[in-house]
Design an enzyme around this catalytic site. Structure first.
Site, PDB file in Angstrom:
ATOM      1  N   ASP A 124      -4.026  -9.278   2.723  1.00 37.02           N
ATOM      2  CA  ASP A 124      -3.894 -10.806   2.723  1.00 37.02           C
ATOM      3  C   ASP A 124      -2.760 -11.493   3.248  1.00 37.02           C
ATOM      4  OD1 ASP A 124      -2.052 -10.119   0.847  1.00 37.02           O
ATOM      5  OD2 ASP A 124      -3.022 -11.547  -0.782  1.00 37.02           O
ATOM      6  N   GLU A 125      -1.955 -10.872   4.069  1.00 35.70           N
ATOM      7  CA  GLU A 125      -0.793 -11.376   4.703  1.00 35.70           C
ATOM      8  C   GLU A 125      -0.538 -10.956   6.263  1.00 35.70           C
ATOM      9  OE1 GLU A 125       3.219 -12.141   2.813  1.00 35.70           O
ATOM     10  OE2 GLU A 125       2.186 -11.984   0.804  1.00 35.70           O
TER      11      GLU A 125
END
Length: 421
Positions: A124-125
DNA sequence: TCTGGGGTCCTAGGACCC
DNA sequence: TCTGGGGTCCTAGGACCC
């Protein structure tokens, strides 16, 4: 001139906003939840079909929590049992890596369509280089950030937070200013006003240990860190880390966006439902050990890698960790070969105490096609001088192995020899 | 009621080679 | 016989991140 970067974070399960919901990790958690609720209900919709967190029994930790749950003090990496005390009414959901991977792929493909220079930092990054994206400099990058945010939301229903700044270090911190679903732009000249008041812990690379050591010197904020003489930091934190601390406090970071990376190692590990002893629970451990080796082997094969250093990891009830490595003279992704090497490594580890966790890792990776080439070119004949010693050592180890049977019974590895231990 | 799983990178000592 | 570096690989532990 300025390089702009953005760090994006997805907020998972936005559809559960308002409800105190906790997502718990841990390999056993899913099974425990499944047992509590009966047959698997579609958990994203039928929240009521899931147990309250207070009914949880096990060793899981919280992977993430909705903001409604966070209001009770529940947060990532917290033990589920502790979270249950803080917020017993919270709904407990299991992690769903399939879903995360699916959304993660979607999110990253949207980003790269808009800004191709992207660095993957996990599910998620990401970091993004805005420098050469048309319009990337408008309003300090805010316009492009807004476009990315909007496109991700329209395609996935997921919100994200973005930070835009002259480098990765500041961009990462900036991305946390406006969570969730926010955008913040930090310019180089804002470091003193926006970055220095923050806790030193907010710097990506200062963890619990460094934070505690800094606090011991009366340093709590990034500004206080920046006020320290560089020489003083070198003296107390070492040449490398001290210099990095000083640079980081002043917002200096020249790391480029890294778009490609090869894996260094692959591993599998598991925490047992209860502590196991190498003698008393030998059969059970042997089975788990073999399964871990098979899982790593499958991962390697699926991703097309081979490795030549096999390691085991043990965690004891006091949370102390021991690791042992064993390097082979060939690269492999074969479960049986990994299992044998892991068995040799394990024999050198302290096994007189109960175990909480067992892990198997394969490192020194090489893409399978490269290894095939190396083999064709006569890898064995081309051993470097020091590798001869490795070979001798593994021969000695192999001889020892014949002399005394393996711990966790290596022999039960093959499906054909299923004799009792 | 203690604290998951999958990673990366760094350090440091010893072996071994030149 | 003693002295001495530099370089690389291996192993073990530890900090940190998502």
């Amino acid at each position: 001139m300025d390089a702009f970067y953005a760090s994006v974070e997805l907020l998972r399960y936005p559809q559960l906003k308002g409800l105190p919901v906790v997502i718990a990790g841990g390999s056993r958690t899913r099974e425990l939840i499944a047992a509590a609720q009966g047959e698997g209900a579609p958990h994203e919709i039928a929240v009521d079909a899931f147990p309250r967190i207070s009914s949880y029994v096990g060793r899981g930790v919280i992977t993430t929590a909705t903001y409604a749950a966070r209001a009770f003090g529940v947060g990532s990496a917290m033990g589920v049992m502790k979270a249950a005390k803080l917020c017993p009414q919270a709904v407990l959901l299991p992690v769903d890596f399939e879903q995360y991977r699916k959304y993660s792929r979607q999110f990253k493909s949207i980003v790269t369509e808009i800004a191709p220079l992207m660095e993957d930092r996990g599910v998620d990054e990401v970091y993004i280089d805005f420098t050469d994206v048309p319009g990337g400099q408008r309003e300090g990058g805010r316009v492009l950030a807004r476009l990315i945010q909007k496109t991700i939301f329209e395609a996935t229903g997921l919100t994200c937070s973005l930070g835009v700044a002259p480098n990765k270090l500041i961009a990462k911190m900036a991305s946390e200013f406006n969570k969730p679903n926010g955008i913040s732009v930090v310019y180089a000249e804002d470091v003193q006003t926006k970055i220095w008041p923050l806790s030193a812990r907010k710097i990506n690379g200062i963890g619990p240990k460094a934070e505690a050591k800094l606090a011991g010197h009366g340093i709590h904020t990034i500004g206080e860190l920046a006020a320290k003489e560089r020489a003083w930091l070198l003296e107390h934190f070492g040449k490398s880390y001290g210099a990095w601390l000083h640079d980081a406090a002043w917002g200096r970071d020249d790391r480029p966006i890294s778009t490609e990376s090869e894996p260094v190692s692959m591993s599998r590990e598991t925490t047992f439902e209860r502590d196991l002893h190498s003698v008393r629970h030998k059969a059970e451990l042997g089975e788990i050990f073999t399964e871990l080796c098979e899982s790593v082997a499958r991962d390697l094969q699926r991703k097309g890698y081979v490795g030549r250093t096999v390691g085991v990891k043990l965690r004891y009830p006091d949370f102390k960790i021991a690791t042992r490595d064993h390097s082979l003279d060939v690269y492999t992704a074969d479960a049986a070969q990994i299992r044998r090497a892991a068995g040799l490594a394990l024999k050198r580890a302290p096994l007189d105490k109960p175990l909480r966790l067992l892990g198997v890792r394969v490192g020194n990776l090489m893409p399978l096609d490269e290894w095939k080439e190396a083999e064709k070119a006569g890898w064995k004949a081309n051993l470097k001088p020091n590798q001869a010693s490795v070979q001798v050592k593994s021969m000695i180890d192999a001889a020892e192995k014949v002399a005394e049977p393996d711990l966790f019974s290596a022999s039960d590895f093959s499906a054909t020899s299923s004799r009792a231990v």
